[in-house]
Motif scaffolding. Structure first.
Motif, PDB file in Angstrom:
ATOM      1  N   MET A 158       0.831  -1.204   0.000  1.00 19.02           N
ATOM      2  CA  MET A 158       0.000   0.000   0.000  1.00 19.02           C
ATOM      3  C   MET A 158       0.867   1.256   0.000  1.00 19.02           C
ATOM      4  N   TRP A 159       1.964   1.227   0.744  1.00 18.34           N
ATOM      5  CA  TRP A 159       2.892   2.369   0.777  1.00 18.34           C
ATOM      6  C   TRP A 159       3.508   2.598  -0.603  1.00 18.34           C
ATOM      7  N   ALA A 160       3.939   1.511  -1.242  1.00 19.84           N
ATOM      8  CA  ALA A 160       4.544   1.620  -2.575  1.00 19.84           C
ATOM      9  C   ALA A 160       3.524   2.123  -3.589  1.00 19.84           C
ATOM     10  N   GLU A 161       2.291   1.636  -3.507  1.00 14.53           N
ATOM     11  CA  GLU A 161       1.247   2.091  -4.431  1.00 14.53           C
ATOM     12  C   GLU A 161       0.936   3.567  -4.220  1.00 14.53           C
ATOM     13  N   ARG A 162       0.895   3.962  -2.969  1.00 11.79           N
ATOM     14  CA  ARG A 162       0.629   5.372  -2.653  1.00 11.79           C
ATOM     15  C   ARG A 162       1.741   6.263  -3.204  1.00 11.79           C
ATOM     16  N   SER A 163       2.978   5.826  -3.017  1.00 10.63           N
ATOM     17  CA  SER A 163       4.119   6.601  -3.531  1.00 10.63           C
ATOM     18  C   SER A 163       4.095   6.663  -5.047  1.00 10.63           C
ATOM     19  N   ARG A 164       3.761   5.540  -5.694  1.00 11.19           N
ATOM     20  CA  ARG A 164       3.697   5.486  -7.148  1.00 11.19           C
ATOM     21  C   ARG A 164       2.585   6.395  -7.663  1.00 11.19           C
ATOM     22  N   LYS A 166       1.321   9.040  -6.165  1.00  9.29           N
ATOM     23  CA  LYS A 166       1.716  10.439  -5.962  1.00  9.29           C
ATOM     24  C   LYS A 166       2.661  10.894  -7.062  1.00  9.29           C
ATOM     25  N   THR A 167       3.593  10.035  -7.454  1.00  3.66           N
ATOM     26  CA  THR A 167       4.554  10.360  -8.499  1.00  3.66           C
ATOM     27  C   THR A 167       3.845  10.568  -9.831  1.00  3.66           C
ATOM     28  N   GLU A 168       2.863   9.716 -10.121  1.00  2.00           N
ATOM     29  CA  GLU A 168       2.134   9.841 -11.388  1.00  2.00           C
ATOM     30  C   GLU A 168       1.261  11.082 -11.424  1.00  2.00           C
ATOM     31  N   ARG A 169       0.754  11.513 -10.271  1.00  2.20           N
ATOM     32  CA  ARG A 169      -0.127  12.676 -10.219  1.00  2.20           C
ATOM     33  C   ARG A 169       0.617  13.996 -10.080  1.00  2.20           C
ATOM     34  N   ALA A 170       1.910  13.942  -9.817  1.00  2.00           N
ATOM     35  CA  ALA A 170       2.680  15.175  -9.600  1.00  2.00           C
ATOM     36  C   ALA A 170       2.598  16.054 -10.843  1.00  2.00           C
TER      37      ALA A 170
END
Length: 182
Positions: A158-164, A166-170
């Motif tokens: 879940m942490w990795a998905e959240r980070s991914r 966030k990166t895609e939405r930046a």
């Protein structure tokens, strides 16, 4: 277990995975009592289902040899009465070592690993060796460990998905016309 999480298509599957981990932590004795029926039956069904899917639908991602291994091992565990926990423990230890070996190969091929993941990998080798030395004695302990590992893997995923996400939405550093934003 991590492969299951990577293949999860809905949050319900991820939450069910974590809930199962919690049940393993809370009720290791009861789960151990039915381990041969649960594990043997699931392995038997998994192997049979994979063979069925491969035979009738020519699914290419299924490995027939591995499916046969699960089918046979599941039947042995299901019908073995006296020593089922020993067989399960030794099998579990070997599978854990194999998964750890794959992780090491991925790391050596450039995959990044966090410190908590490295600690879990190191501990998984130790716990797998414990199962191989005395599978019956360490079984309940390992049921709890799998529960903790399932919860850890869920949180890590879940942490990795959240980070991914966030990166895609930046927002982009460039404007719509290609000019730098100020």
């Amino acid at each position: 277990m991590k492969r299951f999480l990577r293949g999860a298509r809905h949050n319900r599957q991820i939450y069910a995975f974590a809930l199962l981990g919690l049940l393993l932590i809370l009720f290791p004795g009861q789960i151990t009592s039915y381990a041969s029926e649960l594990i043997g039956g699931l392995m038997l069904l998994y192997g049979a289902f994979d063979l069925f899917m491969h035979h009738f639908y020519r699914t290419h991602h299924i490995h027939t040899g591995t499916s046969l291994l699960y089918l046979i091992l599941g039947a042995v565990i299901l019908f073995q009465t006296q020593q089922a926990l020993v067989t399960i423990g030794i099998t579990w230890g070997i599978i854990s070592l194999r998964e750890g070996a794959y992780e090491i190969d991925e790391i050596l091929n450039g995959r990044k690993i966090t410190i908590p993941q490295a600690i879990m990998l190191f501990l998984s080798f130790i716990f797998a060796a414990m199962l191989l030395f005395d599978p019956f004695h360490h079984f309940e302990f390992h049921v709890r460990l799998v529960g903790f590992e399932m919860i850890f893997d869920t949180l890590d995923f879940m942490w990795a998905e959240r980070s991914r996400t966030k990166t895609e939405r930046a927002p982009s550093e460039e404007g719509a016309d290609g000019d730098q934003k100020s």
